[in-house]
Design a protein around this motif. Sequence first.
Motif, mmCIF file in Angstrom:
data_model
loop_
_atom_site.group_PDB
_atom_site.id
_atom_site.type_symbol
_atom_site.label_atom_id
_atom_site.label_comp_id
_atom_site.label_asym_id
_atom_site.label_seq_id
_atom_site.Cartn_x
_atom_site.Cartn_y
_atom_site.Cartn_z
ATOM 1 N N GLY A 18 0.819 -1.214 0.000
ATOM 2 C CA GLY A 18 0.000 0.000 0.000
ATOM 3 C C GLY A 18 0.849 1.259 0.000
ATOM 4 O O GLY A 18 0.570 2.223 -0.713
ATOM 5 N N ILE A 19 1.905 1.248 0.813
ATOM 6 C CA ILE A 19 2.821 2.404 0.868
ATOM 7 C C ILE A 19 3.535 2.565 -0.473
ATOM 8 O O ILE A 19 3.636 3.670 -1.013
ATOM 9 C CB ILE A 19 3.826 2.240 2.028
ATOM 10 C CG1 ILE A 19 3.096 2.335 3.369
ATOM 11 C CG2 ILE A 19 4.934 3.289 1.939
ATOM 12 C CD1 ILE A 19 3.922 1.898 4.566
ATOM 13 N N LEU A 20 4.022 1.456 -1.024
ATOM 14 C CA LEU A 20 4.722 1.510 -2.317
ATOM 15 C C LEU A 20 3.799 1.981 -3.438
ATOM 16 O O LEU A 20 4.225 2.719 -4.332
ATOM 17 C CB LEU A 20 5.319 0.145 -2.667
ATOM 18 C CG LEU A 20 6.550 -0.250 -1.866
ATOM 19 C CD1 LEU A 20 6.971 -1.679 -2.207
ATOM 20 C CD2 LEU A 20 7.700 0.715 -2.116
ATOM 21 N N PHE A 21 2.540 1.578 -3.396
ATOM 22 C CA PHE A 21 1.571 2.021 -4.399
ATOM 23 C C PHE A 21 1.489 3.544 -4.440
ATOM 24 O O PHE A 21 1.538 4.153 -5.499
ATOM 25 C CB PHE A 21 0.192 1.418 -4.105
ATOM 26 C CG PHE A 21 -0.889 1.920 -5.012
ATOM 27 C CD1 PHE A 21 -1.011 1.430 -6.303
ATOM 28 C CD2 PHE A 21 -1.776 2.897 -4.576
ATOM 29 C CE1 PHE A 21 -2.007 1.895 -7.143
ATOM 30 C CE2 PHE A 21 -2.765 3.371 -5.409
ATOM 31 C CZ PHE A 21 -2.890 2.867 -6.702
ATOM 32 N N VAL A 22 1.387 4.159 -3.262
ATOM 33 C CA VAL A 22 1.312 5.621 -3.179
ATOM 34 C C VAL A 22 2.607 6.264 -3.664
ATOM 35 O O VAL A 22 2.594 7.206 -4.462
ATOM 36 C CB VAL A 22 0.964 6.078 -1.738
ATOM 37 C CG1 VAL A 22 1.052 7.584 -1.609
ATOM 38 C CG2 VAL A 22 -0.398 5.568 -1.321
ATOM 39 N N VAL A 23 3.738 5.742 -3.207
ATOM 40 C CA VAL A 23 5.042 6.306 -3.583
ATOM 41 C C VAL A 23 5.263 6.208 -5.099
ATOM 42 O O VAL A 23 5.655 7.181 -5.750
ATOM 43 C CB VAL A 23 6.191 5.611 -2.812
ATOM 44 C CG1 VAL A 23 7.544 6.012 -3.359
ATOM 45 C CG2 VAL A 23 6.089 5.937 -1.326
ATOM 46 N N VAL A 24 4.990 5.042 -5.672
ATOM 47 C CA VAL A 24 5.178 4.857 -7.113
ATOM 48 C C VAL A 24 4.224 5.770 -7.890
ATOM 49 O O VAL A 24 4.608 6.402 -8.868
ATOM 50 C CB VAL A 24 4.978 3.370 -7.516
ATOM 51 C CG1 VAL A 24 4.860 3.205 -9.011
ATOM 52 C CG2 VAL A 24 6.106 2.521 -6.963
ATOM 53 N N TYR A 25 2.988 5.866 -7.439
ATOM 54 C CA TYR A 25 2.005 6.712 -8.128
ATOM 55 C C TYR A 25 2.426 8.178 -8.130
ATOM 56 O O TYR A 25 2.242 8.876 -9.112
ATOM 57 C CB TYR A 25 0.633 6.540 -7.499
ATOM 58 C CG TYR A 25 -0.461 7.124 -8.356
ATOM 59 C CD1 TYR A 25 -0.962 6.392 -9.432
ATOM 60 C CD2 TYR A 25 -0.973 8.396 -8.116
ATOM 61 C CE1 TYR A 25 -1.947 6.933 -10.237
ATOM 62 C CE2 TYR A 25 -1.949 8.928 -8.921
ATOM 63 C CZ TYR A 25 -2.440 8.185 -9.989
ATOM 64 O OH TYR A 25 -3.406 8.735 -10.781
#
Length: 188
Positions: A178-185
Amino acid sequence: MPKVFRMKWLTNKWIRKWLRILHRDLGYFLVGITIVYSISGIILNHKKQGVDPAYKTVLVQDKFENSLTVDRFAADFGKSYPEYTINKVLPQETGYQLFLKGGVGFYNYQSGELWFEFYKKKPVIFFFNKLHYNQKKFWTTPSDIFAGALIFLAISGLIMVRGKNGFARRGAWFALAGILFVVVYIWL
């Protein structure tokens, strides 16, 4: 279980019981507020280039006599459209620019054509967005409490489930995703 997640107080049955009770009851209480924020967030996400979704634009077209003076035009407009108030009339080259209470318009004194648009509130969406934008008087404190309660629900939800589906094993990977999803986005 990794040593990092072996906190003695997490295994205390009394603490875990009260975390579950608080998590459950607070979650029930916050359902309504969460739905309001979610709906207004979706509406605001789909805003069209500066158009406020809390208002509906209504366009009116009409024909008046040609070459009316400002005073005569204002009088005729008031008779034809008593529900709309003219705040200001600015003479221009080909007509009058109109500033109405809740709208704008134009009267072409050569052709007699009139158009104006006014903005009508969509009551439910207007109220939702007012809360989302934090424009309602005294809403800052309740919205801060709501945000804090969501943080509590997120953290207590992490530690409530134990075993192979708990945070220490499976949950940590989903939280990281979930954290990586936000960072990548953000970086795209």
